[in-house]
Design a protein around this motif. Structure first.
Motif, PDB file in Angstrom:
ATOM      1  N   SER A  54      -3.609  -7.233   5.271  1.00 55.56           N
ATOM      2  CA  SER A  54      -4.065  -6.126   4.441  1.00 55.56           C
ATOM      3  C   SER A  54      -3.541  -4.824   5.037  1.00 55.56           C
ATOM      4  O   SER A  54      -3.282  -4.741   6.244  1.00 55.56           O
ATOM      5  CB  SER A  54      -5.589  -6.084   4.358  1.00 55.56           C
ATOM      6  N   VAL A  66      -3.503  -0.212   4.669  1.00 62.14           N
ATOM      7  CA  VAL A  66      -3.950   1.054   4.093  1.00 62.14           C
ATOM      8  C   VAL A  66      -2.816   2.052   4.258  1.00 62.14           C
ATOM      9  O   VAL A  66      -2.043   1.981   5.222  1.00 62.14           O
ATOM     10  CB  VAL A  66      -5.221   1.582   4.777  1.00 62.14           C
ATOM     11  N   VAL A 116      -4.888   0.992  -0.734  1.00 62.77           N
ATOM     12  CA  VAL A 116      -5.238  -0.206   0.024  1.00 62.77           C
ATOM     13  C   VAL A 116      -4.587  -1.404  -0.643  1.00 62.77           C
ATOM     14  O   VAL A 116      -4.517  -1.483  -1.872  1.00 62.77           O
ATOM     15  CB  VAL A 116      -6.771  -0.418   0.076  1.00 62.77           C
ATOM     16  N   GLU A 138     -11.419  -1.206   7.588  1.00 63.22           N
ATOM     17  CA  GLU A 138     -10.682  -0.539   6.514  1.00 63.22           C
ATOM     18  C   GLU A 138     -10.987   0.953   6.490  1.00 63.22           C
ATOM     19  O   GLU A 138     -10.073   1.783   6.389  1.00 63.22           O
ATOM     20  CB  GLU A 138     -11.027  -1.155   5.160  1.00 63.22           C
ATOM     21  N   HIS A 195      -4.660  -5.661  -0.362  1.00 58.90           N
ATOM     22  CA  HIS A 195      -5.262  -6.854   0.225  1.00 58.90           C
ATOM     23  C   HIS A 195      -4.409  -8.077  -0.120  1.00 58.90           C
ATOM     24  O   HIS A 195      -4.429  -8.550  -1.252  1.00 58.90           O
ATOM     25  CB  HIS A 195      -6.683  -7.067  -0.295  1.00 58.90           C
ATOM     26  N   ALA A 215      -8.225   3.734   7.336  1.00 56.19           N
ATOM     27  CA  ALA A 215      -7.882   4.670   6.270  1.00 56.19           C
ATOM     28  C   ALA A 215      -7.925   6.101   6.805  1.00 56.19           C
ATOM     29  O   ALA A 215      -7.028   6.915   6.531  1.00 56.19           O
ATOM     30  CB  ALA A 215      -8.822   4.507   5.088  1.00 56.19           C
ATOM     31  N   SER A 218       0.833  -1.209   0.000  1.00 56.05           N
ATOM     32  CA  SER A 218       0.000   0.000   0.000  1.00 56.05           C
ATOM     33  C   SER A 218       0.866   1.257   0.000  1.00 56.05           C
ATOM     34  O   SER A 218       0.557   2.222  -0.708  1.00 56.05           O
ATOM     35  CB  SER A 218      -0.943   0.005   1.206  1.00 56.05           C
TER      36      SER A 218
END
Length: 255
Positions: A201, A203, A191, A232, A193, A236, A140
């Motif tokens: 994962s 951000v 982002v 998420e 994943h 974020a 990311s």
């Protein structure tokens, strides 16, 4: 802590006004904004100008702008900044808020290098280290940094580049990557994943310097067992907040 000196406080209040608007002010502007006596404002402006903290604006009688002494102080502050140290400080604050692993990374060619990292206290957390290098297109932070490059520079870096996969979810098609980066530019956050680690994962948000240039990215990494759509969105927003705080420490004044 000792007593604050009113005259010094007022002088600093005046200097901080120049961070707003077009960077120029007149005595009446200062009087109106700070609600100070006319005589006091004129004396303070005269003193600040005499010491070169303010300077007259050429062709605009009665208006002032920041002087060379203010620039010298700002330059000395900038010289003393250490991106890794500042990044580590902010990363600790963000990690304490969300209790997840926080990274700050910079871009080098088509890789990212992690310059600061603060771990989660959870037993299940991302395994990484400051100083580690990873392909930018798989992370990311890397996608955020690539998306922030001018179009020509981005093409120079990725044209003909072989995009190797770190996991089955890694992007290896240049056209797919270009589309992904375009979306990141629109959203302002990146982002990832399971693209660099099948169990994680992340951000990320951009970190800017005093000139507004993106010089790093801050990310929050979460094991999939603690990941959700709601998480998420929450992380974020926190990544944007952390990146903004680090940008401010680097002298950036924008939104």
């Amino acid at each position: 802590m000792g007593r604050l000196v009113p005259a010094v406080t007022r002088a600093l209040d005046i200097l901080e006004l120049f961070l707003e608007g077009d960077g120029t002010l007149s005595a009446p502007d200062v009087i109106k904004k700070l609600q100070l006596p006319r005589t006091t404002v004129h004396e303070l402006l005269t003193t600040l100008a005499a010491r070169s903290y303010l300077a007259a604006v050429p062709g605009r009688p009665g208006r002032f702008r920041l002087g060379v002494r203010s620039y010298q102080l700002g330059s000395r502050y900038a010289e003393q900044l250490d991106l890794a140290a500042e990044g580590g400080h902010v990363a600790r604050e963000i990690a304490e808020t969300c209790d997840e692993t926080v990274h700050v990374a910079i871009l080098e060619e088509t890789d990212v290098i992690y310059i600061a990292k603060v771990d989660s206290t959870h037993a299940v957390r991302m395994v990484s280290a400051a100083g580690r290098r990873l392909p930018a297109h798989c992370t990311s932070v890397g996608k955020m940094l690539l998306a922030s490059l001018p179009a020509g520079e981005l093409e120079n870096r990725i044209a003909g580049h072989e995009f190797t996969a770190m996991t089955p979810a890694s992007i290896t098609d240049p056209e797919v990557l270009r589309a992904e980066l375009a979306g990141i530019r629109e959203r302002g956050v990146a982002v990832e994943h399971r693209e660099s680690n099948p169990d994680v994962s992340c951000v990320a948000a951009p970190v800017r310097d005093s000139a507004g240039r993106v010089v790093a990215a801050l990310s929050i990494s979460v094991p999939m067992i603690r990941w959700s759509d709601a998480r998420e969105v929450e992380l974020a927003q926190l990544a944007v907040k952390g990146a903004g705080a680090l940008s401010a420490r680097l002298g950036h004044r924008g939104q």
